[in-house]
Design a protein around this motif. Sequence first.
Motif, PDB file in Angstrom:
ATOM      1  N   ILE A 201      35.309  29.990  24.167  1.00 39.12           N
ATOM      2  CA  ILE A 201      36.557  29.412  24.679  1.00 39.12           C
ATOM      3  C   ILE A 201      37.221  30.383  25.651  1.00 39.12           C
ATOM      4  N   ALA A 202      37.263  31.658  25.263  1.00 40.21           N
ATOM      5  CA  ALA A 202      37.984  32.668  26.043  1.00 40.21           C
ATOM      6  C   ALA A 202      37.447  32.804  27.463  1.00 40.21           C
ATOM      7  N   GLU A 203      36.139  32.677  27.634  1.00 39.38           N
ATOM      8  CA  GLU A 203      35.565  32.923  28.959  1.00 39.38           C
ATOM      9  C   GLU A 203      35.968  31.872  29.993  1.00 39.38           C
ATOM     10  N   TRP A 204      36.590  30.783  29.534  1.00 36.37           N
ATOM     11  CA  TRP A 204      37.044  29.760  30.471  1.00 36.37           C
ATOM     12  C   TRP A 204      38.565  29.786  30.666  1.00 36.37           C
ATOM     13  N   LEU A 205      39.225  30.778  30.085  1.00 38.18           N
ATOM     14  CA  LEU A 205      40.671  30.900  30.249  1.00 38.18           C
ATOM     15  C   LEU A 205      40.994  31.728  31.499  1.00 38.18           C
ATOM     16  N   PRO A 206      42.120  31.441  32.153  1.00 39.37           N
ATOM     17  CA  PRO A 206      42.448  32.184  33.381  1.00 39.37           C
ATOM     18  C   PRO A 206      42.685  33.665  33.142  1.00 39.37           C
ATOM     19  N   THR A 207      43.222  34.021  31.971  1.00 43.58           N
ATOM     20  CA  THR A 207      43.482  35.434  31.682  1.00 43.58           C
ATOM     21  C   THR A 207      42.190  36.222  31.523  1.00 43.58           C
ATOM     22  N   HIS A 208      41.171  35.606  30.958  1.00 45.95           N
ATOM     23  CA  HIS A 208      39.876  36.282  30.807  1.00 45.95           C
ATOM     24  C   HIS A 208      39.261  36.544  32.175  1.00 45.95           C
ATOM     25  N   TYR A 210      40.866  36.689  34.981  1.00 48.63           N
ATOM     26  CA  TYR A 210      41.784  37.593  35.683  1.00 48.63           C
ATOM     27  C   TYR A 210      41.461  39.045  35.362  1.00 48.63           C
ATOM     28  N   ALA A 211      41.334  39.363  34.070  1.00 52.98           N
ATOM     29  CA  ALA A 211      41.009  40.733  33.671  1.00 52.98           C
ATOM     30  C   ALA A 211      39.595  41.112  34.091  1.00 52.98           C
ATOM     31  N   ALA A 212      38.680  40.138  34.073  1.00 59.72           N
ATOM     32  CA  ALA A 212      37.284  40.416  34.429  1.00 59.72           C
ATOM     33  C   ALA A 212      37.142  40.861  35.882  1.00 59.72           C
ATOM     34  N   LEU A 213      38.029  40.395  36.765  1.00 53.79           N
ATOM     35  CA  LEU A 213      37.976  40.828  38.161  1.00 53.79           C
ATOM     36  C   LEU A 213      38.144  42.340  38.256  1.00 53.79           C
ATOM     37  N   GLY A 214      39.168  42.849  37.567  1.00 55.70           N
ATOM     38  CA  GLY A 214      39.426  44.281  37.600  1.00 55.70           C
ATOM     39  C   GLY A 214      38.350  45.080  36.895  1.00 55.70           C
ATOM     40  N   GLN A 215      37.819  44.556  35.806  1.00 52.36           N
ATOM     41  CA  GLN A 215      36.780  45.265  35.061  1.00 52.36           C
ATOM     42  C   GLN A 215      35.510  45.411  35.893  1.00 52.36           C
ATOM     43  N   ALA A 216      35.181  44.387  36.674  1.00 54.65           N
ATOM     44  CA  ALA A 216      34.006  44.464  37.549  1.00 54.65           C
ATOM     45  C   ALA A 216      34.184  45.557  38.598  1.00 54.65           C
ATOM     46  N   ILE A 217      35.404  45.677  39.137  1.00 57.39           N
ATOM     47  CA  ILE A 217      35.676  46.715  40.143  1.00 57.39           C
ATOM     48  C   ILE A 217      35.596  48.097  39.508  1.00 57.39           C
ATOM     49  N   LEU A 219      33.672  49.012  37.197  1.00 52.20           N
ATOM     50  CA  LEU A 219      32.258  49.325  37.009  1.00 52.20           C
ATOM     51  C   LEU A 219      31.530  49.537  38.329  1.00 52.20           C
ATOM     52  N   GLY A 220      32.279  49.443  39.445  1.00 56.50           N
ATOM     53  CA  GLY A 220      31.706  49.726  40.752  1.00 56.50           C
ATOM     54  C   GLY A 220      31.092  48.545  41.456  1.00 56.50           C
ATOM     55  N   GLY A 221      31.335  47.339  40.940  1.00 55.62           N
ATOM     56  CA  GLY A 221      30.756  46.152  41.552  1.00 55.62           C
ATOM     57  C   GLY A 221      31.816  45.225  42.123  1.00 55.62           C
ATOM     58  N   ALA A 222      31.362  44.074  42.551  1.00 57.11           N
ATOM     59  CA  ALA A 222      32.261  43.050  43.074  1.00 57.11           C
ATOM     60  C   ALA A 222      32.581  42.052  41.966  1.00 57.11           C
ATOM     61  N   PRO A 223      33.739  41.401  42.015  1.00 57.68           N
ATOM     62  CA  PRO A 223      34.070  40.374  41.013  1.00 57.68           C
ATOM     63  C   PRO A 223      32.997  39.290  40.965  1.00 57.68           C
ATOM     64  N   HIS A 224      32.747  38.769  39.779  1.00 60.11           N
ATOM     65  CA  HIS A 224      31.726  37.745  39.606  1.00 60.11           C
ATOM     66  C   HIS A 224      32.224  36.410  40.170  1.00 60.11           C
ATOM     67  N   LEU A 225      31.320  35.657  40.750  1.00 56.10           N
ATOM     68  CA  LEU A 225      31.671  34.373  41.344  1.00 56.10           C
ATOM     69  C   LEU A 225      32.250  33.412  40.313  1.00 56.10           C
ATOM     70  N   LYS A 226      31.738  33.456  39.096  1.00 57.54           N
ATOM     71  CA  LYS A 226      32.250  32.561  38.050  1.00 57.54           C
ATOM     72  C   LYS A 226      33.725  32.825  37.790  1.00 57.54           C
ATOM     73  N   ASP A 227      34.103  34.101  37.706  1.00 60.19           N
ATOM     74  CA  ASP A 227      35.503  34.444  37.447  1.00 60.19           C
ATOM     75  C   ASP A 227      36.392  34.023  38.613  1.00 60.19           C
ATOM     76  N   LEU A 228      35.907  34.215  39.831  1.00 60.91           N
ATOM     77  CA  LEU A 228      36.670  33.780  41.002  1.00 60.91           C
ATOM     78  C   LEU A 228      36.824  32.262  41.012  1.00 60.91           C
ATOM     79  N   ALA A 229      35.757  31.552  40.633  1.00 56.10           N
ATOM     80  CA  ALA A 229      35.810  30.092  40.608  1.00 56.10           C
ATOM     81  C   ALA A 229      36.775  29.593  39.539  1.00 56.10           C
TER      82      ALA A 229
END
Length: 253
Positions: A201-208, A210-217, A219-229
């Motif tokens: 359930i959590a992986e489809w919430l906007p807050t999850h 939102y935080a995943a964008l920063g976590q990807a950065i 780790l040295g990568g780009a935000p995942h397309l799924k999170d952006l979508a």
Amino acid sequence: MPYFSSATAALTRLEVARAARNKKFLFFSVIYPSALFLMIGGIQDGATKVPGTELTMPAFYMVAMASFGAMTAVLMGNSERIAKEREKGWVRQLRLTALPGRGYVVAKIASAAVVSLPSIVIVFIVAAAVKDVRLAPWQWAALTGTIWAGSLVFAALGVAIGYLASGDAVRPLTMIVYFGLAMLGGLWMPTTVYPQWLQNIAEWLPTHAYAALGQAIELGGAPHLKDLAVLGLYLVLFSGGAAWLYRKDTLKA
């Protein structure tokens, strides 16, 4: 007539000045997230990794609390102010001025975004100073811009709630949405410790997302397309709902 006219800009400056004078609002939107980071992330071992990731616990909570602080500023501030100003007739009076039709909504979102920036920066400063979180310059810049831009999703949600709820009902409704999204979306603890059904359930919430964008950065990568979508979908949903509720409220005026 453009939405961000001189009248909208003037109202935005007024809203920022009002927020700066509101000590309670500044505490919860600017100081509170940093204090939470110290209470939760500050006691974590800097070498301990978040289960299932390569993020250290302090780095995880830095992004989580910066996101939480930005969300607090734009969601809590917008919903309560709009509902109360509608109830007092302030919004109706503004419609009689040179302010464009949706200029009020634009000013609310813009002023909330201005106020949310210090909450992000202060959490970063505290994390770097207290827990020795170290990132490359581009990562600090990318984190700040991403978390700041992502907060617009919750600014739109705050506008929608402000037009949906009455002055008496807006605070409990906002608190339920606010804490529910924060806890279920993984801003207070990693979702990897949740039961699998709750993680789904959590992986489809906007807050999850939102935080995943920063976590990807981090780790040295780009935000995942799924999170952006996911965030883009919620932005369209919340903005569309806010626009519909705005038009509905306008017809009542």
